[in-house]
Design a protein around this motif. Structure first.
Motif, PDB file in Angstrom:
ATOM      1  N   GLU A  38     -24.093 -15.925  12.307  1.00 25.61           N
ATOM      2  CA  GLU A  38     -24.999 -15.053  13.044  1.00 25.61           C
ATOM      3  C   GLU A  38     -24.761 -13.586  12.661  1.00 25.61           C
ATOM      4  OE1 GLU A  38     -24.506 -15.603  17.251  1.00 25.61           O
ATOM      5  OE2 GLU A  38     -26.538 -14.850  17.669  1.00 25.61           O
ATOM      6  N   LEU A  39     -23.499 -13.234  12.505  1.00 24.86           N
ATOM      7  CA  LEU A  39     -23.169 -11.852  12.140  1.00 24.86           C
ATOM      8  C   LEU A  39     -23.651 -11.520  10.731  1.00 24.86           C
ATOM      9  CD1 LEU A  39     -21.595  -9.468  13.534  1.00 24.86           C
ATOM     10  CD2 LEU A  39     -19.715 -10.041  12.024  1.00 24.86           C
ATOM     11  N   THR A  61     -19.272 -14.418  11.017  1.00 30.18           N
ATOM     12  CA  THR A  61     -19.910 -15.632  11.527  1.00 30.18           C
ATOM     13  C   THR A  61     -21.290 -15.701  10.875  1.00 30.18           C
ATOM     14  OG1 THR A  61     -21.106 -14.613  13.389  1.00 30.18           O
ATOM     15  CG2 THR A  61     -18.820 -15.303  13.800  1.00 30.18           C
ATOM     16  N   ILE A  89     -16.197 -22.329   7.769  1.00 37.15           N
ATOM     17  CA  ILE A  89     -14.944 -21.835   7.192  1.00 37.15           C
ATOM     18  C   ILE A  89     -14.194 -21.054   8.259  1.00 37.15           C
ATOM     19  CG2 ILE A  89     -15.732 -21.748   4.782  1.00 37.15           C
ATOM     20  CD1 ILE A  89     -16.165 -18.720   5.252  1.00 37.15           C
ATOM     21  N   ASN A  90     -12.911 -20.916   8.045  1.00 40.42           N
ATOM     22  CA  ASN A  90     -12.056 -20.262   9.023  1.00 40.42           C
ATOM     23  C   ASN A  90     -12.081 -18.740   8.830  1.00 40.42           C
ATOM     24  OD1 ASN A  90     -10.132 -19.900  11.016  1.00 40.42           O
ATOM     25  ND2 ASN A  90      -8.424 -20.162   9.583  1.00 40.42           N
ATOM     26  N   THR A  91     -12.607 -18.030   9.820  1.00 40.04           N
ATOM     27  CA  THR A  91     -12.693 -16.562   9.729  1.00 40.04           C
ATOM     28  C   THR A  91     -12.294 -15.928  11.049  1.00 40.04           C
ATOM     29  OG1 THR A  91     -14.997 -16.599  10.461  1.00 40.04           O
ATOM     30  CG2 THR A  91     -14.607 -16.629   8.070  1.00 40.04           C
ATOM     31  N   LYS A  92     -12.092 -14.616  11.010  1.00 35.81           N
ATOM     32  CA  LYS A  92     -11.791 -13.873  12.235  1.00 35.81           C
ATOM     33  C   LYS A  92     -12.891 -12.854  12.560  1.00 35.81           C
ATOM     34  CE  LYS A  92      -7.321 -13.039  10.950  1.00 35.81           C
ATOM     35  NZ  LYS A  92      -5.951 -12.479  11.040  1.00 35.81           N
ATOM     36  N   TYR A  93     -13.698 -12.510  11.579  1.00 37.64           N
ATOM     37  CA  TYR A  93     -14.759 -11.509  11.785  1.00 37.64           C
ATOM     38  C   TYR A  93     -16.138 -12.094  11.475  1.00 37.64           C
ATOM     39  CZ  TYR A  93     -16.962  -6.862  11.714  1.00 37.64           C
ATOM     40  OH  TYR A  93     -17.753  -5.762  11.985  1.00 37.64           O
ATOM     41  N   ASN A 121     -17.138  -3.048  10.772  1.00 38.01           N
ATOM     42  CA  ASN A 121     -16.220  -2.081  11.389  1.00 38.01           C
ATOM     43  C   ASN A 121     -14.809  -2.259  10.851  1.00 38.01           C
ATOM     44  OD1 ASN A 121     -14.016  -2.387  13.900  1.00 38.01           O
ATOM     45  ND2 ASN A 121     -14.890  -0.363  13.686  1.00 38.01           N
ATOM     46  N   PHE A 143      -8.695  -8.392   7.395  1.00 33.10           N
ATOM     47  CA  PHE A 143      -9.620  -9.524   7.395  1.00 33.10           C
ATOM     48  C   PHE A 143     -11.091  -9.094   7.440  1.00 33.10           C
ATOM     49  CE2 PHE A 143      -8.591  -8.763  11.885  1.00 33.10           C
ATOM     50  CZ  PHE A 143      -9.803  -8.921  12.529  1.00 33.10           C
ATOM     51  N   VAL A 144     -11.356  -7.977   8.073  1.00 31.67           N
ATOM     52  CA  VAL A 144     -12.754  -7.541   8.187  1.00 31.67           C
ATOM     53  C   VAL A 144     -13.349  -7.274   6.805  1.00 31.67           C
ATOM     54  CG1 VAL A 144     -14.363  -5.894   9.166  1.00 31.67           C
ATOM     55  CG2 VAL A 144     -12.224  -6.405  10.380  1.00 31.67           C
ATOM     56  N   LYS A 201      -3.065  -5.866   9.599  1.00 34.33           N
ATOM     57  CA  LYS A 201      -3.738  -6.142  10.870  1.00 34.33           C
ATOM     58  C   LYS A 201      -5.266  -6.164  10.773  1.00 34.33           C
ATOM     59  CE  LYS A 201      -3.956  -4.379  15.669  1.00 34.33           C
ATOM     60  NZ  LYS A 201      -3.362  -3.415  16.616  1.00 34.33           N
ATOM     61  N   ASP A 202      -5.851  -5.262   9.975  1.00 32.69           N
ATOM     62  CA  ASP A 202      -7.324  -5.201   9.970  1.00 32.69           C
ATOM     63  C   ASP A 202      -7.953  -5.626   8.641  1.00 32.69           C
ATOM     64  OD1 ASP A 202      -6.938  -2.935   8.358  1.00 32.69           O
ATOM     65  OD2 ASP A 202      -8.368  -1.697   9.469  1.00 32.69           O
TER      66      ASP A 202
END
Lengths: 275, 275
Positions: free
Chosen positions: A258-259, A256, A250-254, A219, A59-60, A56-57
């Motif tokens: 800017e991040l 970006t 690119i395809n991400t979940k966390y 996080n 990807f970060v 679940k986590d």
């Protein structure tokens, strides 16, 4: 009656997660390995009683360890992942089209084997033709490499057990030698709430080897304190000075673009560890 | 044999902390209150089995709930804290010299009483002459206030128990009415890992009332997932467009002027909740 897995993250604090069943448990040549099916986090890889990754986590951690250095480098072609037998960093590395060869050097073949079996969404790209998986000692691999890699990512366990050599000044010097003249390296360097001394030491050591040393955070709910640090050593490129056109979609979940920049802005008590 | 306090943050996941002793426990008119002396976090205030604040990590939440809106406003003079009976937000508010009056409206007087007794480093400034402590219903206080406050900070528990009214659209409308024409409000709005729907809903509701709605985050190790969100509604001032001279030098452990901006840069999956 349900079973709960508890990780004592310090002597006096920990996390606890409901376990449906244990999928596999064995003492490998290097560590205790357990794969748990949890209710909250999906399948969870545990090494020496510490959570390494969860469905679940994950990807970060995997996105932040890989995309920050890979977008800092203008054109990473040959990259090395030390550790990372679950395959998550490799999966992210392959999203960068410039990458021609990704070498994974994991000391414990059992981590690869059981990640392929029980964490297919993480380990599923380890058989990609651009990937060279080696079951070997990362420290030794680094020692015999010279001017070879554009980016090296150290995806290790904590500095106990098999990873203890990966948190030494000699290792960072070896990494510098193994990198090309404009190379970049990044390592996971634990959390500032319980491991402040470690971050301070790593930062000081990396600074003695690399002209540009920077720490960034992410996080990660299943890691101690939820606030994770990554330390980057770079020979030329500044991760906070990236031309906008370098970022590709690119395809991400966390992660970006800017991040990428914001992750280097540290809370005051963390910043003080790096100075 | 030691005792451990476990907070089930979801049905299937939680944190656990070693407890030296329980300092106080009672059922107040509003909630179960317990004050624990823990080994890792110092004294810990627990309401309805949820960690509210601890001596070791409280600075993150209190600094970030207060300084972000207070530095966004050019000259906050009269401010309101709804909830926050532990006094931590008030302590931070008083660091801003422009503030002439800080009103605290806490529904549960017992929270104030036992915070003063067992969390003096947090509650120690509640007797400051600039502070007006009222044991009262924050929802009602808001309902009868008009064009009165420069900044309103909602330091509530989760949207269960006494705080349930503080997560409604009617409450945000009341806040808008209670604020002056250039007022700012901010509320703690839980975490994106387990409460994604709540954040999405609050964000949509605040957007219907305030021209500028923005979400920012901070790392709070003893709160679920470690990643906490705050939602700001502002009538005029954009928290991401602050003249450099507005920042004054105050003593903090987490907040910095640079972090003020970076805290609004959200991980991708969090950003998507706010759109």
């Amino acid at each position: 009656m349900s079973t709960w897995f508890t990780e004592k993250q310090t002597d006096n604090f920990g996390i606890t997660a409901k376990v449906n069943r244990s999928l596999h448990k064995e003492k490998t040549d290097f560590q205790e390995l357990e794969m748990l099916e949890t209710e909250e986090w999906g399948n969870m890889l545990v090494l020496d009683d510490m959570v390494m990754t969860t469905e679940k986590d994950e990807f970060v951690y995997h996105e932040m360890l890989s995309h920050v250095p890979l977008f800092t480098h203008p054109s990473p072609k040959k990259v090395l992942v030390v550790g990372g037998g679950d395959g998550g960093v490799i999966r992210e590395v392959l999203k960068h089209e410039s990458v021609e060869k990704a070498v994974l050097v994991e000391i414990d073949g059992k981590v690869i084997e059981y990640s392929k079996q029980y964490l297919p969404s993480i380990a599923g790209t380890l058989d990609d033709p651009r990937v060279d998986v080696q079951v070997d000692d990362g420290f030794m691999h680094i020692a015999k490499s010279e001017r070879e890699y554009d980016v090296i990512m150290v995806d290790s366990t904590e500095p106990v057990g098999p990873a203890v050599n990966l948190f030494t000044k000699g290792f960072y010097e070896g990494i510098s030698k193994a990198l090309k003249e404009d190379g970049i390296f990044v390592a996971q360097t634990d959390n500032p709430w319980f491991k402040a001394d470690l971050i301070r030491q790593v930062c000081a050591d990396v600074k003695e080897t690399f002209p540009i040393t920077k720490v960034y955070t992410a996080n990660i709910p299943t890691y101690p304190s939820g606030l994770w640090t990554f330390t980057m050593g770079s020979k030329i490129y500044d991760p906070q000075q990236i031309p906008a056109e370098r970022f590709t979609d690119i395809n991400t979940k966390y992660y970006t673009n800017e991040l990428h920049g914001a992750s280097f802005v540290l809370p005051k008590f963390v910043k003080e560890l790096t100075e």
